[in-house]
Design a protein around this motif. Structure first.
Motif, short mmCIF file in Angstrom:
data_model
loop_
_atom_site.label_atom_id
_atom_site.label_comp_id
_atom_site.label_asym_id
_atom_site.label_seq_id
_atom_site.Cartn_x
_atom_site.Cartn_y
_atom_site.Cartn_z
N THR A 44 5.42 -3.21 -2.03
CA THR A 44 4.16 -2.70 -1.50
C THR A 44 4.15 -1.18 -1.51
O THR A 44 3.15 -0.55 -1.90
CB THR A 44 3.93 -3.22 -0.06
OG1 THR A 44 3.96 -4.65 -0.08
CG2 THR A 44 2.60 -2.76 0.48
N GLU A 47 3.76 -0.04 -5.12
CA GLU A 47 2.39 -0.22 -5.58
C GLU A 47 1.46 0.82 -4.96
O GLU A 47 0.57 1.35 -5.64
CB GLU A 47 1.90 -1.63 -5.20
CG GLU A 47 0.59 -2.01 -5.81
CD GLU A 47 0.64 -2.20 -7.31
OE1 GLU A 47 -0.41 -2.02 -7.94
OE2 GLU A 47 1.71 -2.50 -7.85
N TYR A 48 1.68 1.15 -3.69
CA TYR A 48 0.87 2.16 -3.02
C TYR A 48 1.05 3.52 -3.69
O TYR A 48 0.06 4.23 -3.96
CB TYR A 48 1.25 2.24 -1.55
CG TYR A 48 0.57 3.34 -0.79
CD1 TYR A 48 -0.76 3.23 -0.41
CD2 TYR A 48 1.26 4.51 -0.45
CE1 TYR A 48 -1.39 4.25 0.27
CE2 TYR A 48 0.63 5.53 0.23
CZ TYR A 48 -0.69 5.40 0.60
OH TYR A 48 -1.31 6.41 1.27
N SER A 50 2.04 4.10 -6.75
CA SER A 50 1.46 4.03 -8.09
C SER A 50 -0.06 4.19 -8.03
O SER A 50 -0.64 4.94 -8.83
CB SER A 50 1.83 2.70 -8.73
OG SER A 50 1.20 2.55 -9.97
N ASN A 51 -0.70 3.50 -7.11
CA ASN A 51 -2.16 3.63 -6.96
C ASN A 51 -2.56 5.03 -6.54
O ASN A 51 -3.58 5.56 -7.00
CB ASN A 51 -2.68 2.62 -5.95
CG ASN A 51 -2.65 1.21 -6.48
OD1 ASN A 51 -2.60 0.99 -7.69
ND2 ASN A 51 -2.69 0.25 -5.58
N LYS A 52 -1.75 5.64 -5.68
CA LYS A 52 -2.03 7.00 -5.23
C LYS A 52 -1.97 7.99 -6.39
O LYS A 52 -2.84 8.85 -6.54
CB LYS A 52 -1.01 7.36 -4.15
CG LYS A 52 -1.35 8.56 -3.33
CD LYS A 52 -0.33 8.65 -2.19
CE LYS A 52 -0.32 10.01 -1.56
NZ LYS A 52 0.70 10.13 -0.53
N PHE A 54 -2.35 7.25 -9.57
CA PHE A 54 -3.45 6.91 -10.49
C PHE A 54 -4.76 7.51 -10.00
O PHE A 54 -5.50 8.12 -10.77
CB PHE A 54 -3.55 5.39 -10.60
CG PHE A 54 -4.63 4.92 -11.51
CD1 PHE A 54 -4.53 5.08 -12.88
CD2 PHE A 54 -5.76 4.29 -11.01
CE1 PHE A 54 -5.53 4.65 -13.73
CE2 PHE A 54 -6.76 3.86 -11.84
CZ PHE A 54 -6.65 4.04 -13.20
N LEU A 55 -5.05 7.36 -8.72
CA LEU A 55 -6.29 7.92 -8.17
C LEU A 55 -6.27 9.45 -8.18
O LEU A 55 -7.31 10.08 -8.38
CB LEU A 55 -6.52 7.39 -6.76
CG LEU A 55 -6.89 5.91 -6.68
CD1 LEU A 55 -6.97 5.48 -5.22
CD2 LEU A 55 -8.19 5.63 -7.38
#
Length: 98
Positions: A44, A47-48, A50-52, A54-55
């Motif tokens: 988790t 993934e957090y 990675s999303n951070k 990416f955004l």
């Protein structure tokens, strides 16, 4: 020669085996649940992050595109050749008759 535990009935041996088996199952279950929770938290968090990232990259791209469009609009507005073409319809008699 007498065997170890030969005086104990079979029922006691079954209970002892069952308790040992149960203790191993409980330890295995505890270990598996702890490992599952740790891996779930690690995944988790990964993934957090990675999303951070990416955004953050998308935000950078949008801001860059906004600056590029604003600079292009300013340079086009200040260019005399483009300015004369954009104001051509104000002086053109063909456009005013429409």
């Amino acid at each position: 020669m007498r065997m170890l535990g030969a005086g104990l009935p079979r029922k006691h041996f079954r209970e002892i085996y069952f308790l040992i088996f149960l203790a191993m199952i409980v330890q295995l279950t505890l270990f598996a649940s702890i490992a599952y929770r740790n891996e779930q938290k690690a995944l988790t968090d990964n993934e957090y992050e990675s999303n951070k990232k990416f955004l953050s990259q998308i935000t950078f791209n949008i801001n860059y595109m906004d600056r590029m469009i604003a600079n292009s609009a300013l340079s086009m507005y200040s260019d005399q050749n483009i300015r004369s073409v954009s104001h051509l319809c104000d002086h053109c008699s063909a456009c005013s008759s429409m």
